[in-house]
Design a protein around this motif. Structure first.
Motif, PDB file in Angstrom:
ATOM      1  N   VAL A  79       0.765  -1.154   0.003  1.00  0.00           N
ATOM      2  CA  VAL A  79      -0.041   0.155  -0.056  1.00  0.00           C
ATOM      3  C   VAL A  79       0.681   1.159   0.122  1.00  0.00           C
ATOM      4  N   ASN A  80       0.537   2.260  -0.870  1.00  0.00           N
ATOM      5  CA  ASN A  80       1.360   3.382  -1.177  1.00  0.00           C
ATOM      6  C   ASN A  80       1.063   4.330   0.290  1.00  0.00           C
ATOM      7  N   VAL A  81      -0.223   4.100   0.639  1.00  0.00           N
ATOM      8  CA  VAL A  81      -0.652   5.283   1.954  1.00  0.00           C
ATOM      9  C   VAL A  81       0.170   4.923   3.239  1.00  0.00           C
ATOM     10  N   VAL A  82       1.426   5.595   3.547  1.00  0.00           N
ATOM     11  CA  VAL A  82       2.024   5.296   4.693  1.00  0.00           C
ATOM     12  C   VAL A  82       1.697   5.876   6.056  1.00  0.00           C
ATOM     13  N   ARG A  83       0.894   7.179   5.981  1.00  0.00           N
ATOM     14  CA  ARG A  83       0.531   7.872   6.855  1.00  0.00           C
ATOM     15  C   ARG A  83      -0.590   8.727   6.308  1.00  0.00           C
ATOM     16  N   SER A  84      -1.714   9.361   7.217  1.00  0.00           N
ATOM     17  CA  SER A  84      -2.598  10.184   6.760  1.00  0.00           C
ATOM     18  C   SER A  84      -3.100  10.718   7.952  1.00  0.00           C
ATOM     19  N   GLN A  85      -2.878  12.155   8.478  1.00  0.00           N
ATOM     20  CA  GLN A  85      -3.685  12.751   9.719  1.00  0.00           C
ATOM     21  C   GLN A  85      -5.075  12.510   9.736  1.00  0.00           C
ATOM     22  N   TYR A  86      -5.751  12.357   8.443  1.00  0.00           N
ATOM     23  CA  TYR A  86      -7.276  12.296   8.440  1.00  0.00           C
ATOM     24  C   TYR A  86      -7.707  11.156   9.139  1.00  0.00           C
ATOM     25  N   LEU A  87      -7.149  10.113   9.172  1.00  0.00           N
ATOM     26  CA  LEU A  87      -7.315   8.755   9.648  1.00  0.00           C
ATOM     27  C   LEU A  87      -7.652   8.687  11.233  1.00  0.00           C
ATOM     28  N   ILE A  88      -6.927   9.650  11.780  1.00  0.00           N
ATOM     29  CA  ILE A  88      -6.758   9.872  13.445  1.00  0.00           C
ATOM     30  C   ILE A  88      -8.326  10.382  13.768  1.00  0.00           C
ATOM     31  N   ASN A  89      -9.040  11.215  13.249  1.00  0.00           N
ATOM     32  CA  ASN A  89     -10.103  11.623  13.878  1.00  0.00           C
ATOM     33  C   ASN A  89     -11.315  11.215  12.890  1.00  0.00           C
ATOM     34  N   ARG A  90     -11.285   9.966  12.310  1.00  0.00           N
ATOM     35  CA  ARG A  90     -12.392   9.701  11.139  1.00  0.00           C
ATOM     36  C   ARG A  90     -13.685   9.784  11.626  1.00  0.00           C
ATOM     37  N   VAL A 133     -15.222  14.827  22.796  1.00  0.00           N
ATOM     38  CA  VAL A 133     -14.099  15.657  22.172  1.00  0.00           C
ATOM     39  C   VAL A 133     -13.193  15.144  21.616  1.00  0.00           C
ATOM     40  N   SER A 134     -12.712  15.776  20.380  1.00  0.00           N
ATOM     41  CA  SER A 134     -11.465  15.556  19.615  1.00  0.00           C
ATOM     42  C   SER A 134     -10.565  16.814  19.322  1.00  0.00           C
ATOM     43  N   PHE A 135      -9.288  16.420  19.063  1.00  0.00           N
ATOM     44  CA  PHE A 135      -8.069  17.396  18.708  1.00  0.00           C
ATOM     45  C   PHE A 135      -7.139  16.639  17.776  1.00  0.00           C
ATOM     46  N   LEU A 136      -6.174  17.342  17.257  1.00  0.00           N
ATOM     47  CA  LEU A 136      -5.061  16.769  16.589  1.00  0.00           C
ATOM     48  C   LEU A 136      -4.134  16.326  17.173  1.00  0.00           C
ATOM     49  N   PRO A 137      -3.678  15.127  17.587  1.00  0.00           N
ATOM     50  CA  PRO A 137      -2.330  14.842  18.154  1.00  0.00           C
ATOM     51  C   PRO A 137      -1.308  15.550  17.649  1.00  0.00           C
ATOM     52  N   GLY A 138      -0.127  15.808  18.278  1.00  0.00           N
ATOM     53  CA  GLY A 138       1.074  16.714  17.691  1.00  0.00           C
ATOM     54  C   GLY A 138       1.742  15.824  16.689  1.00  0.00           C
ATOM     55  N   PRO A 139       1.882  14.426  16.925  1.00  0.00           N
ATOM     56  CA  PRO A 139       2.636  13.568  16.039  1.00  0.00           C
ATOM     57  C   PRO A 139       2.345  13.651  14.691  1.00  0.00           C
ATOM     58  N   ALA A 140       1.051  14.093  14.430  1.00  0.00           N
ATOM     59  CA  ALA A 140       0.691  14.053  13.042  1.00  0.00           C
ATOM     60  C   ALA A 140       1.235  15.207  12.231  1.00  0.00           C
ATOM     61  N   CYS A 141       1.876  16.305  12.943  1.00  0.00           N
ATOM     62  CA  CYS A 141       2.389  17.079  12.465  1.00  0.00           C
ATOM     63  C   CYS A 141       3.949  17.121  12.318  1.00  0.00           C
ATOM     64  N   PHE A 142       4.474  15.874  12.567  1.00  0.00           N
ATOM     65  CA  PHE A 142       5.901  15.727  12.683  1.00  0.00           C
ATOM     66  C   PHE A 142       6.266  14.580  11.718  1.00  0.00           C
ATOM     67  N   VAL A 143       7.613  14.687  10.973  1.00  0.00           N
ATOM     68  CA  VAL A 143       8.042  13.707  10.334  1.00  0.00           C
ATOM     69  C   VAL A 143       8.517  12.415  10.916  1.00  0.00           C
ATOM     70  N   GLN A 144       8.927  12.673  12.152  1.00  0.00           N
ATOM     71  CA  GLN A 144       9.559  11.695  13.189  1.00  0.00           C
ATOM     72  C   GLN A 144       8.564  11.856  14.267  1.00  0.00           C
ATOM     73  N   GLN A 145       8.727  10.838  15.172  1.00  0.00           N
ATOM     74  CA  GLN A 145       8.043  10.964  16.416  1.00  0.00           C
ATOM     75  C   GLN A 145       8.853  12.231  17.291  1.00  0.00           C
ATOM     76  N   PRO A 146       8.025  13.147  17.599  1.00  0.00           N
ATOM     77  CA  PRO A 146       8.658  14.261  18.509  1.00  0.00           C
ATOM     78  C   PRO A 146       9.045  13.928  19.853  1.00  0.00           C
ATOM     79  N   GLU A 147      10.075  14.509  20.427  1.00  0.00           N
ATOM     80  CA  GLU A 147      10.433  14.119  21.627  1.00  0.00           C
ATOM     81  C   GLU A 147       9.590  14.486  22.889  1.00  0.00           C
ATOM     82  N   ASN A 148       8.872  15.840  22.408  1.00  0.00           N
ATOM     83  CA  ASN A 148       8.037  16.400  23.399  1.00  0.00           C
ATOM     84  C   ASN A 148       6.232  16.222  23.029  1.00  0.00           C
ATOM     85  N   PRO A 149       5.566  15.986  23.957  1.00  0.00           N
ATOM     86  CA  PRO A 149       4.063  15.703  23.553  1.00  0.00           C
ATOM     87  C   PRO A 149       3.318  17.064  23.022  1.00  0.00           C
TER      88      PRO A 149
END
Length: 479
Positions: free
Chosen positions: A98-109, A432-448
């Protein structure tokens, strides 16, 4: 599973494998109880050592993403598969590349009532009734509009009015023949990537970055190099260090009220980025989705494109967020041979964006309606920002943020012991929903981090939802 490994990257291979598996799990592409490939199978597939795969799997186990069953293998942590899952008729699809490696939109589907995950304007603040009436008038006058394709480049009338708007409000001198209408900024980013990039090319992005842009580049097999931000935007000193070692093709920036942090890039910083592009010969995607939404008269500096003399900047101006998300209208301004390349790719991508939605924008751009609407919208969103800041400020223990001068988002740094994804699952139980920060990074961030978008809810629901979110964060800090 398909992995995109960059063996020349400074990031260890085992960590690249770890991050991509975590992204699949968090994005819902790998399910509870699913078995990972054996050490030897994955090592052979990726042409790496078994030790490298073992280290990646050990990281996953340590972080609680997988569990090991002696003699059987490594499995995604979760409930045991039910009989129905074991006989899933679609199970064979997991074996495909599968070519889909990641998608921020799956998190809050699954949408929640108190939705802070979408950078979208509260519908009653938008001129939807006026736009609907205009579209109805157009159809009554010319129903054949639905029976024809729109021009590949976009409606000529819209391009002319858009050029006037950009001159009046952004200081850009634009020839309408250098404008290409796209179905939103997101299509523009994808169009540029498809036109200019090939797998393995180096793309530089801000860190953190607009997650859907990262999705585009990752899923097209690019080598992404994240550069951290300071209070003025992406750091040119770090960018130049990368340019001296790498040969980037593209830099993606969101300079005016950056998504997700709300940072406003200074004019000096904009000029410095353009100088680096000229020196090292790379393109810059300038995503101007939020520049019209400024508070306290903090009018953004001129776009990078204003200072561009040699066609290094491809400027994207979105109108969907401020007028109507359903219209999906944006303008792309590019000069030189790259415009013809983009035009050609747009032609076989969709043969032209829908004409009726382009025509619907015309009455706003031709009159002072757009200016009046934006003034009211800025006032309404500033009130929402102030409400959000006031309520979130009650979280004094380890929660920090900068007050944004514009845009739709508040970027929260959380205490180190809070997992943003676990926090989201807890928040969803309270609707309640929000966007987790890791969705905005290339790699796992050190801080939440988490992104809270204050634009979508009514005033009353905003207050109730924020109080619920604060309660969830406080509870996470005591468990």
């Amino acid at each position: 599973m398909k992995f995109v490994l960059h063996k020349e990257s400074n990031t260890p291979i085992y960590q690249q494998i770890y991050v991509q598996i975590v992204q699949r799990i968090q994005g819902g592409l790998m399910t509870n109880g699913e078995q990972l490939p054996s050490l030897r199978a994955l090592a052979d597939e990726l042409d790496v050592s078994m030790l490298t795969v073992r280290k990646a799997y050990k990281w996953l186990e340590t972080k609680g993403y997988v569990f090991v069953q002696a003699g059987k293998g490594v499995f995604i942590r979760g409930k045991k598969q039910t009989a129905q899952q074991l006989t899933d008729p679609y199970g064979w699809q997991h074996s495909l590349a599968v070519n889909v490696v990641r998608s921020q939109y799956l998190i809050n589907r699954q949408k929640k009532y108190y939705d802070f995950s979408q950078a979208v304007v509260y519908p009653r603040l938008l001129p939807t009734q006026f736009l609907a009436n205009e579209m109805q008038k157009m159809l009554e006058k010319n129903r054949m509009m639905l029976a024809t394709y729109g021009p590949v480049q976009g409606d000529e009338e819209l391009r002319i009015e858009m050029a006037k708007y950009l001159k009046a409000h952004q200081g850009l001198t634009v020839n309408p023949s250098n404008l290409l209408i796209t179905s939103g900024v997101q299509q523009g980013i994808d169009l540029i990537a498809q036109t200019l990039l090939k797998p393995g090319d180096t793309v530089i992005v801000e860190s953190p970055c607009y997650g859907a842009a990262v999705d585009v580049f990752v899923n097209k097999g690019m080598k992404l190099l994240p550069i951290e931000l300071d209070e003025q935007g992406i750091r040119p000193d770090l960018l130049e260090d990368v340019c001296q070692k790498e040969k980037p093709v593209l830099l993606y920036v969101n300079p005016s009220f950056h998504n997700p942090t709300g940072t406003l890039m200074s004019e000096q910083r904009r000029r410095e980025l353009l100088e680096l592009a000229e020196l090292y010969h790379f393109f810059i995607i300038e995503d101007d989705s939020f520049g019209d939404i400024y508070f306290d008269q903090n009018i953004p500096p001129n776009p990078l494109k204003r200072f561009d003399k040699n066609g290094h900047v491809i400027y994207l101006k979105g109108f969907s967020k401020t007028l109507a998300p359903g219209l999906r209208v944006a303008g792309m301004f590019a000069e030189g041979p790259v415009f013809d390349w983009l035009y050609a790719v747009k032609a076989f991508m969709d043969i032209g964006s829908p004409l009726i939605t382009q025509k619907a924008v015309l009455p706003f751009l031709r009159t002072d309606r757009m200016v009046i609407h934006l003034e009211k919208l800025r006032t309404a969103l500033q009130i929402r920002r102030d409400t959000t800041v006031e309520i979130i400020s009650s979280l004094t223990e380890g929660v920090t943020f900068q007050i944004p001068q514009g845009g739709f988002n508040l970027w929260l740094a959380l205490p180190d012991f809070i997992d943003p994804h676990a926090l989201l699952e807890q928040a969803k139980e309270d609707n309640v929903s929000f966007l987790p920060g890791p969705a905005c990074f290339v790699q796992q961030p050190e801080n939440p981090y988490i992104r809270v978008s204050y634009s979508l809810l009514s005033d009353q629901d905003l207050q109730i939802g924020l109080q619920k979110l604060c309660k969830v964060i406080l509870q996470a800090g005591t468990t």
